[in-house]
Enzyme design. Sequence first.
Site, PDB file in Angstrom:
ATOM      1  N   ALA A 167     -68.915  47.393 -31.458  1.00 48.12           N
ATOM      2  CA  ALA A 167     -69.854  46.205 -31.328  1.00 48.12           C
ATOM      3  C   ALA A 167     -70.162  45.661 -29.948  1.00 48.12           C
ATOM      4  O   ALA A 167     -71.227  45.262 -29.640  1.00 48.12           O
ATOM      5  CB  ALA A 167     -68.881  45.009 -32.305  1.00 48.12           C
ATOM      6  N   LYS A 182     -64.391  48.438 -39.197  1.00 53.16           N
ATOM      7  CA  LYS A 182     -64.648  49.620 -39.593  1.00 53.16           C
ATOM      8  C   LYS A 182     -64.046  49.894 -41.016  1.00 53.16           C
ATOM      9  O   LYS A 182     -62.860  49.361 -41.259  1.00 53.16           O
ATOM     10  CB  LYS A 182     -64.057  50.919 -38.514  1.00 53.16           C
ATOM     11  CG  LYS A 182     -64.193  52.209 -38.964  1.00 53.16           C
ATOM     12  CD  LYS A 182     -65.383  52.761 -39.585  1.00 53.16           C
ATOM     13  CE  LYS A 182     -66.517  52.806 -38.485  1.00 53.16           C
ATOM     14  NZ  LYS A 182     -68.015  53.003 -39.127  1.00 53.16           N
ATOM     15  N   ARG A 201     -29.541  22.739 -50.237  1.00 53.06           N
ATOM     16  CA  ARG A 201     -30.749  23.136 -50.880  1.00 53.06           C
ATOM     17  C   ARG A 201     -31.513  24.081 -49.865  1.00 53.06           C
ATOM     18  O   ARG A 201     -32.579  24.559 -50.496  1.00 53.06           O
ATOM     19  CB  ARG A 201     -31.646  21.945 -51.140  1.00 53.06           C
ATOM     20  CG  ARG A 201     -31.094  21.056 -52.361  1.00 53.06           C
ATOM     21  CD  ARG A 201     -31.799  20.280 -53.049  1.00 53.06           C
ATOM     22  NE  ARG A 201     -32.312  19.217 -51.893  1.00 53.06           N
ATOM     23  CZ  ARG A 201     -32.936  18.239 -52.143  1.00 53.06           C
ATOM     24  NH1 ARG A 201     -33.874  17.977 -53.422  1.00 53.06           N
ATOM     25  NH2 ARG A 201     -33.506  17.403 -51.271  1.00 53.06           N
ATOM     26  N   GLU A 223     -29.437  10.999 -39.443  1.00 54.35           N
ATOM     27  CA  GLU A 223     -29.673   9.644 -39.623  1.00 54.35           C
ATOM     28  C   GLU A 223     -28.850   8.553 -40.086  1.00 54.35           C
ATOM     29  O   GLU A 223     -28.534   7.559 -39.707  1.00 54.35           O
ATOM     30  CB  GLU A 223     -30.980   9.583 -40.542  1.00 54.35           C
ATOM     31  CG  GLU A 223     -32.018   8.184 -40.071  1.00 54.35           C
ATOM     32  CD  GLU A 223     -33.050   8.121 -40.930  1.00 54.35           C
ATOM     33  OE1 GLU A 223     -33.077   8.820 -42.211  1.00 54.35           O
ATOM     34  OE2 GLU A 223     -33.873   7.103 -41.024  1.00 54.35           O
TER      35      GLU A 223
HETATM   36  O1  MRU Z   1     -69.296  52.415 -36.851  1.00 57.28           O
HETATM   37  P1  MRU Z   1     -68.606  52.157 -35.405  1.00 57.28           P
HETATM   38  O2  MRU Z   1     -67.966  53.086 -34.721  1.00 57.28           O
HETATM   39  O3  MRU Z   1     -69.583  51.374 -34.516  1.00 57.28           O
HETATM   40  O4  MRU Z   1     -67.559  51.084 -35.797  1.00 57.28           O
HETATM   41  C1  MRU Z   1     -66.762  50.303 -34.677  1.00 57.28           C
HETATM   42  C2  MRU Z   1     -65.777  49.550 -35.150  1.00 57.28           C
HETATM   43  O5  MRU Z   1     -65.676  49.122 -36.297  1.00 57.28           O
HETATM   44  C3  MRU Z   1     -65.031  48.738 -34.093  1.00 57.28           C
HETATM   45  O6  MRU Z   1     -63.535  48.513 -34.649  1.00 57.28           O
HETATM   46  C4  MRU Z   1     -65.434  47.619 -33.764  1.00 57.28           C
HETATM   47  O7  MRU Z   1     -66.838  47.686 -33.211  1.00 57.28           O
HETATM   48  C5  MRU Z   1     -64.940  46.735 -32.447  1.00 57.28           C
HETATM   49  S1  MRU Z   1     -65.245  47.877 -30.871  1.00 57.28           S
HETATM   50  C6  MRU Z   1     -64.500  46.723 -29.849  1.00 57.28           C
END
Ligand code: MRU
Length: 519
Positions: A47, A243, A394, A431
């Site tokens: 990402a 993923k 309890r 109390e």
């Molecule tokens: O298909 P991908 O390899 O791009 O998927 C990547 C993931 O799912 C990672 O876990 C996610 O992008 C976080 S990367 C810091």
Amino acid sequence: MSRSLDWYEGHIRLIDQRKLPAHHRQLDITTVDELIDAITALAVRGAPALGIAGALGVALSAARHTVSGRTDAEAVRTDADRIAQSRPTAVNLSKGVARALSALPRGADAVLAEARSLLEEDEQINRAAARHTAEYLLASTTRRPLRVLTHCNTGSLATGAWGTALGAIRDLHARGLIETVLATETRPLLQGARLTVWELQRDGIPVRLCPDGAAASALQAGDIDCVVVGADRVTRNGDVANKVSTYPLALAAARHHVPFVVVAPQSTVDETTPTGASIPIEHRGPDEVTSLGGVRTAPPGTAVYNPAFDVTPHDVISAVVSEHGVREPTVGTPGLAERLASHTTVVKDFPSPGVDFQDLAGVYRQPGLLQAAAREIVHRARGRFDAVVGIEARGFVLASVIAAEAAVPLVLARKPGRTPGKTQSARYRSEYSSDALEMPVDALGAQHTVLLVDDVLATGGTLSAARSLVEACGATVARCAVLIEIAALNGAARIAPIPVDALRSIPAHQPTAPGGEHP
Ligand code: MRU
């Protein structure tokens, strides 16, 4: 080239992740079409890396569509749309594109400067998120050094540098706190086997590779202290796209009470999407599933289901950690506090005049309600205790369900004269009365981290006495849990800094039975 991608002499240069680990090759991207091919084929992926690539792609387009100082903004916007749509799930891609595009009115150089600043700031952001995650994992686990499970690749390849979940592992390793990492191979494109193992081996971090389907067994066997993964999108309510195969991992971690932590920079958080149900999930071609290493494995014509990502609901996630800190999901069991309230009866002047008794008998009579309460407490405290101490009378009811739910030992702190053998005792004032608790001297040892459980927290006198008994055994109290807290009596302050999970808080002062905590 130390980064997975960079701007180099007027174009994008990136490590071709399809060739790793066999070949460490660079790919020079000079057109938007080449970039879109690289993104869809996963030459660049992850990402945060996609966010940077998208921004640099807009810079590439802006440079190509600028002649004699005049930029064809329409053409750049069309390119930007195509880049943003090339992988729809990771929100970083469209955010990176939008950020670079925001500089377009100031010209091509400004677009490039914006894209480069995204790249420059990425490492610091990841290091901050990784540090917060490392601290959270240490607070959520008891065993040292840690045995960590991770999925896919979240390292420097998937980001500008350092990594998110892998960054947290790097941080812990630098402190000597990693025993081993279990990396899932991550079917079907093997980002775990090819990329995560490669990155960890280069850093000298002990790693074992497992098929995705073996991860639940490792959790069941007690071989994993925590799971840490990245994210492609975090929605407003805390659901997480990552993923594919992240969701079953989270379910297995919840089943075995192992903390499941998502590391995601703020750029991965999408406040405009309310829940995971609205996340666009990328589906990929059949060949990734019907063949392996270019060799066909399934019969010709096999139909395929190949989503690249799945959505993990927030209620099986322990925390989402960004560069700004830790966010734990607030909603555990919806309506639990209301259900507890509607089945609790307040009995005036019982058992003595002036006392309003919180009668929980109705809670116990509701099928499944006590179990829901116990599950919620185990979820909030998961990974942070390995023994439960229940307080007479309890407290026993809730503590026994929690101990069974978490599959940990239960120790009873009893009123005087009811425990055979050698005991230790602690007096307390609350109390309305004073009393004492007793526990066997050898019930717990230094190896135990305890969740103290009672029904009601009023002045905190009972929990404090129980705490002193636990500590006299050499054990540590990690947390306290109660069904109801009488907030106005401020019992939590007496037990601080130990956190108290109260499923229901009664704000107004309502006198309780002798002992504050009930007979
Ligand atoms: O298909 P991908 O390899 O791009 O998927 C990547 C993931 O799912 C990672 O876990 C996610 O992008 C976080 S990367 C810091």
